[in-house]
Design an enzyme around this catalytic site. Structure first.
Site, PDB file in Angstrom:
ATOM      1  N   TYR A  81      -6.978  -6.576  10.171  1.00 37.59           N
ATOM      2  CA  TYR A  81      -6.677  -6.957   8.791  1.00 37.59           C
ATOM      3  C   TYR A  81      -6.882  -8.456   8.574  1.00 37.59           C
ATOM      4  O   TYR A  81      -7.429  -8.875   7.545  1.00 37.59           O
ATOM      5  CB  TYR A  81      -5.234  -6.554   8.441  1.00 37.59           C
ATOM      6  CG  TYR A  81      -4.969  -6.533   6.957  1.00 37.59           C
ATOM      7  CD1 TYR A  81      -5.181  -5.379   6.208  1.00 37.59           C
ATOM      8  CD2 TYR A  81      -4.503  -7.666   6.296  1.00 37.59           C
ATOM      9  CE1 TYR A  81      -4.936  -5.359   4.839  1.00 37.59           C
ATOM     10  CE2 TYR A  81      -4.255  -7.660   4.935  1.00 37.59           C
ATOM     11  CZ  TYR A  81      -4.480  -6.494   4.209  1.00 37.59           C
ATOM     12  OH  TYR A  81      -4.246  -6.480   2.859  1.00 37.59           O
ATOM     13  N   LYS A 130     -12.100  -5.574   2.997  1.00 32.06           N
ATOM     14  CA  LYS A 130     -13.126  -6.071   3.917  1.00 32.06           C
ATOM     15  C   LYS A 130     -14.463  -6.418   3.239  1.00 32.06           C
ATOM     16  O   LYS A 130     -15.326  -7.036   3.868  1.00 32.06           O
ATOM     17  CB  LYS A 130     -13.396  -5.030   5.020  1.00 32.06           C
ATOM     18  CG  LYS A 130     -12.272  -4.944   6.035  1.00 32.06           C
ATOM     19  CD  LYS A 130     -12.248  -6.150   6.947  1.00 32.06           C
ATOM     20  CE  LYS A 130     -10.947  -6.343   7.661  1.00 32.06           C
ATOM     21  NZ  LYS A 130     -10.106  -7.422   7.207  1.00 32.06           N
ATOM     22  N   PRO A 161     -12.428  -0.517  -0.949  1.00 35.36           N
ATOM     23  CA  PRO A 161     -11.623  -1.754  -0.929  1.00 35.36           C
ATOM     24  C   PRO A 161     -10.343  -1.675  -0.082  1.00 35.36           C
ATOM     25  O   PRO A 161      -9.727  -2.710   0.167  1.00 35.36           O
ATOM     26  CB  PRO A 161     -11.288  -2.002  -2.398  1.00 35.36           C
ATOM     27  CG  PRO A 161     -11.585  -0.735  -3.105  1.00 35.36           C
ATOM     28  CD  PRO A 161     -12.551   0.050  -2.291  1.00 35.36           C
ATOM     29  N   TYR A 191       0.877  -1.175   0.000  1.00 35.79           N
ATOM     30  CA  TYR A 191       0.000   0.000   0.000  1.00 35.79           C
ATOM     31  C   TYR A 191       0.909   1.219   0.000  1.00 35.79           C
ATOM     32  O   TYR A 191       1.886   1.256   0.757  1.00 35.79           O
ATOM     33  CB  TYR A 191      -0.859   0.044   1.262  1.00 35.79           C
ATOM     34  CG  TYR A 191      -1.897  -1.063   1.371  1.00 35.79           C
ATOM     35  CD1 TYR A 191      -3.211  -0.842   0.985  1.00 35.79           C
ATOM     36  CD2 TYR A 191      -1.556  -2.322   1.867  1.00 35.79           C
ATOM     37  CE1 TYR A 191      -4.174  -1.835   1.093  1.00 35.79           C
ATOM     38  CE2 TYR A 191      -2.512  -3.331   1.975  1.00 35.79           C
ATOM     39  CZ  TYR A 191      -3.820  -3.076   1.582  1.00 35.79           C
ATOM     40  OH  TYR A 191      -4.762  -4.068   1.688  1.00 35.79           O
TER      41      TYR A 191
END
Ligand code: FAD
Length: 390
Positions: free
Chosen positions: A385, A297, A293, A201
């Site tokens: 997560y 989840k 997104p 990310y």
């Protein structure tokens, strides 16, 4: 046709619920608006919580997932010129996530339903729900053969955000909570080796980026774009160039590019409909709630709805006890809102908002610096997560 449970929508929620109920001797039919090829052509989620993977095994659909899926014990966040790793395994007490494409998972579910002779009606148009507050609800649809009708005890609305089920609940009953984000994700799927073994990310002053994958030969990359952008505005070359700008130099240097095999823009939205029950209708998955997104989840929250609903229906049919059905909406929503909170938090942390002032950007930087200086903060992130228990 008469069945115990009529499920509207042949996406992951509807198929998984149908399979789990079938294994408990409960008769279902799935009504799907699209053809099977169309459903299997959709490119969507790819990161499964460990609880979802367990549910797939329980549904006797986990063999290929366990063979071909990839266990990820961590992911990285690129920010402020550094690449920091979140060790999910260490900070969640030994849990992880499974990278396995939603397309493959849906294929496995269809094959499992076929093996057990599951009833699935494709190309069901104008699906309409009737008498939901009576003891004898029924559903009608139109197809090439004329008008179909199924009588049932319960109707499950698993027909996604744009489906008909939620819209069948009177507006006086339904409460809606919505947050629309002022940007979208431009996603590219390419038949190239992923740039990293784990997801990356990236928070960057030009906007968010994500390096993800569906397998070791199939990569999925995203960049944040304004809502005014169109897919046609973005050539493959322009996409790769912009993605590289948002990644650390060392990552950009080893990125393997190639022709896109799918390219689309998804707007980002958080949405919850309450309650998730109206009479004999129960909503599950995207029909009741969606998340941006970031944090992966969406599909995973659908799985916990299915788990609760399947347990409640089994209790109803095995013992006549309706308490779990009565408590379904509250139980599901409690977990849904935690996923909403986490997805909002990750989205807010990593994206560039058009109205952000310098102060907001400093806060984002500070939040990330704090995250990677605190084991407690990393534990909170890891716990969410890999998936809260259900
Ligand atoms: C473009 C996109 C990208 C996404 N990317 C990610 C991601 O990277 N990570 C993540 O976690 N989640 C992602 N999601 C979310 C995730 O895919 C969903 O949460 C998941 O598909 C939910 O499954 P579902 O079965 O509840 O709904 P769906 O998958 O939407 O399935 C609903 C089904 O119902 C059918 N249907 C609709 N209307 C009717 C009707 N009137 N009658 C009969 N059938 C009907 C539809 O054709 C569909 O097959 C993404 C979603 C989209 C749209």
């Amino acid at each position: 046709m008469k069945v115990q449970v009529c499920i509207i929508g042949g996406g992951p929620s509807g198929l998984l619920l149908s399979q789990l109920l079938h294994l408990q001797g409960i008769d279902t039919v799935v009504l799907e608006r699209q053809s099977r090829d169309y459903v299997l052509g959709r490119i969507r989620a790819g990161v499964l919580e460990h609880g979802f993977a367990r549910l797939m095994r329980e549904a006797q659909c986990g063999d290929r997932m366990d063979r071909e899926g990839e266990i990820h014990n961590g992911f990285e966040i690129a920010h402020d010129g550094v690449l920091d790793r979140v060790d999910l395994f260490k900070h969640s007490g030994g849990n992880s996530v499974m990278v396995y494409g939603q397309t493959e998972l849906t294929r496995d579910l269809y094959e499992a339903r076929d093996r057990l002779g599951g009833k699935i009606v494709h190309n069901a148009e104008d699906v309409t729900l009737h008498d939901l507050t009576s003891d004898a609800p029924f559903v009608t649809w139109r197809s090439g053969d004329g008008i179909g009708r199924v009588d049932c005890d319960y109707v499950i609305g698993a027909d996604g955000f744009h489906g008909v089920s939620r819209k069948s609940i009177p507006s006086a009953v339904l409460r809606e909570y919505e947050k629309v984000y002022p940007f979208g994700w431009l996603g590219v799927l390419s038949r190239t080796k992923p740039v990293s073994g784990e997801l990356i990310y990236a928070r960057h002053e030009r906007g968010f980026a994500l390096c993800s994958m569906r397998s070791h030969v199939l990569s999925r990359y995203y960049i944040q774009v304004p809502l005014s952008d169109h897919v046609e505005d973005w050539s493959d070359d322009a996409f790769w160039a912009e993605l590289k700008r948002r990644l650390p130099d060392e990552v950009a240097a080893r990125l393997i590019t190639g022709p896109s095999i799918e390219k689309s823009i998804a707007p980002l939205r958080s949405y919850v409909a309450e309650p998730m029950r109206y009479g004999r209708l129960f909503l599950a998955g995207d029909a009741a709630h969606i998340v941006p997104p970031t944090g992966a989840k969406g599909l995973n929250t659908a799985a916990s709805d299915v788990y609760y609903l399947h347990q409640a229906l089994v209790a109803r049919y095995k013992t006549g006890d309706e308490a779990a059905l009565d408590g379904y909406s509250d139980r599901a929503l409690a977990r849904v809102w935690k996923a909403q909170r986490f997805s909002w938090w990750m989205t807010t942390l990593l994206h560039r908002f058009p109205d952000h002032i310098a102060y907001d950007q400093k806060l984002q930087q500070t939040e990330l610096a704090y995250l990677f200086s605190s084991e407690t903060a990393q534990r909170l992130l890891a716990e969410n997560y890999v998936g809260l228990p259900f």
